[in-house]
Design a protein around this motif. Structure first.
Motif: not given
Length: 364
Positions: A6-11, A204
Motif C-alpha cells: 500500500s501507498a495509501d498513507y492517509q488510510q 476527515h
C-alpha cells in the motif's frame, strides 16, 4: 494470492493501522509512528556492519553479509516475532526506511514461512513526508488562538472544542516550568507526527478551521511545527478572563492534586511522593533566576511547608501560600506583558463559557 502492498498513507493513519517497523532500534528511537512496533530485521550493530560493507563493496556484498549475520536461530527468532505480530494484527503492514530491501526481505521470509503480509511502499520516509505536508497544509487554513492567564482553562477549552488542536497533549508537556506530565516527552519527529495524525483525523470529519492555545516556539523540549507557529503569529486572539479564585482552584487541582495522585499511582505511595516532591522542587528551581533568589527562597519555604502538611494527610490547601504569590508576582505580569504585544489581534474577551460560545458560533 499475493499481499496487497500500500501507498495509501492517509488510510493507514486515519485507521491507526498496526505497523511492523523493521528498521534498527536506533532509527526507531529517532522517530516513528504511534501504531508502529519495532521488530527489527537487524540490530544496531548488524545494520552498522552491513552499512560499512555496502559503502566499501556494494549492494550485493552487503546483502550477503546481512544474510550471514541474520541466519540460523537468530533468523528463526525474528521470523517468529513477525509471525506473532501478523497473527495478532492481520490488517497491518511492514515498513523500513524507504520501502526497500529490509521490508522486502522481511516480507519474503514471512511468505516462505507461510504468511503473506503487505508492506508500505516508500516506507518511513514516504509516510513521514506525507505527515509533514499535512502540517504545512493545515497552517494555511483559518486559525484562532486562545489566550489567557495561567489557570484560565485554555488547554481544557482546546480539548473540548471539536476543531481544537491540543499541541500540549501531543508534546506531553504543559508548556511552563511546571509543565512536565507523567508521560515522558518524545522526539521532535514523534511530536510532529502526533500533531499531523490528529489534524488528519479532524480534517476527515470535515473540520476546516482550527483553534490552538497561545504557545511559545517550544513546548518543553518540542518545537511547534514552524508553519503552524508562523500562522499563530498573525492569527486572531480570543482571551479567557476568569476570576483569580477559579484559576487558582484549577491550578491546585491540576498541578498538585492530580499530579500527586498520578505519581503515587504510577510509582507506588512512597516513591511516587518523592517523585512528586522532586517535580515541584525542580520546577520552581528552574525559574529561580527570573524570580530572584530572595523571592525564590521564600516560595521554596512555603512549598516545603505545604508538602509537609499534605504528606501528613492535612490536604493541599497550604500550597496556595506559594501558588498565589507565584501567580500575582510572576506569571500574571509576565503573561500580561506578552499579551500587550499582541493586543491589536484580540477580537474577543470573556470568561471561559463566553469564549467557548464565541468560538463555537464563530463562522469566520
Amino acid at each position: 494470492m499475493s499481499a496487497n502492498n500500500s501507498a495509501d498513507y492517509q488510510q493507514i493513519f486515519l485507521h491507526d493501522i498496526p505497523l511492523i517497523d523493521v528498521r534498527a532500534p536506533v532509527e526507531f528511537a529517532q522517530g516513528a509512528f504511534t501504531g508502529a512496533t519495532n521488530l527489527p530485521l537487524m540490530t544496531n550493530e548488524e545494520r552498522h556492519a552491513v552499512g560499512i560493507c555496502y559503502k566499501q563493496h556494494g549492494q550485493k556484498a552487503a546483502i550477503e553479509l546481512g544474510e550471514q549475520l541474520v541466519s540460523g536461530d537468530v533468523r528463526e527468532q525474528r521470523i517468529a516475532q513477525w509471525r506473532t505480530f501478523c497473527q495478532q494484527n492481520p490488517q497491518g503492514y511492514i515498513y523500513c526506511l524507504r520501502g526497500g530491501l529490509r521490508s522486502h526481505i522481511t516480507q519474503r521470509w514471512l511468505k516462505e514461512s507461510g504468511v503473506d503480509y503487505p508492506l508500505v511502499k516508500g516506507g518511513y520516509k514516504a509516510m513521514r513526508n506525507f505527515l509533514i505536508k499535512v502540517n504545512q497544509q493545515v497552517a494555511t487554513m483559518p486559525l484562532k488562538v486562545i489566550g489567557g492567564n495561567t489557570g484560565s482553562g485554555k488547554t481544557r477549552l482546546v480539548k473540548a472544542l471539536p476543531f481544537g488542536i491540543d499541541l500540549e497533549g501531543a508534546a506531553r508537556h504543559r508548556g511552563s516550568s511546571f509543565g512536565r506530565t507523567l508521560e515522558s516527552q518524545s522526539t521532535q519527529i514523534n511530536f510532529e507526527n502526533r500533531v499531523a495524525v490528529s489534524l488528519l483525523k479532524k480534517q476527515h470529519q470535515g473540520i476546516c478551521r482550527w483553534v490552538v492555545e497561545d504557545e511559545g516556539k517550544t513546548i518543553g523540549s518540542n518545537h511547534v511545527p514552524l508553519e503552524i507557529y508562523e500562522s499563530m503569529q498573525t492569527a486572531s486572539l480570543v482571551v479567557i478572563e476568569d476570576p483569580f479564585e477559579l484559576r487558582l482552584l484549577r491550578l491546585k487541582e491540576e498541578y498538585i492534586d492530580t499530579m500527586s495522585a498520578g505519581f503515587q499511582q504510577q510509582y507506588g505511595e512512597d516513591d511516587g511522593w518523592v517523585r512528586f516532591s522532586h517535580y515541584l522542587h525542580h520546577s520552581l528551581f528552574a525559574i529561580r533566576k527570573r524570580l530572584g533568589m530572595e523571592r525564590y527562597q521564600t516560595l521554596l519555604n512555603e512549598l516545603d511547608s505545604a508538602l509537609h502538611h499534605q504528606q501528613m494527610g492535612q490536604g493541599s490547601d497550604k500550597h496556595e501560600n506559594w501558588l498565589v504569590p507565584l501567580l500575582i508576582e510572576y506569571y500574571d505580569p509576565m503573561y500580561s506583558y506578552q499579551l500587550s504585544k499582541k493586543s491589536d489581534r484580540i477580537i474577543f474577551r470573556g470568561d471561559y463559557n463566553a469564549v467557548r460560545d464565541f468560538l463555537l458560533n464563530d463562522n469566520h
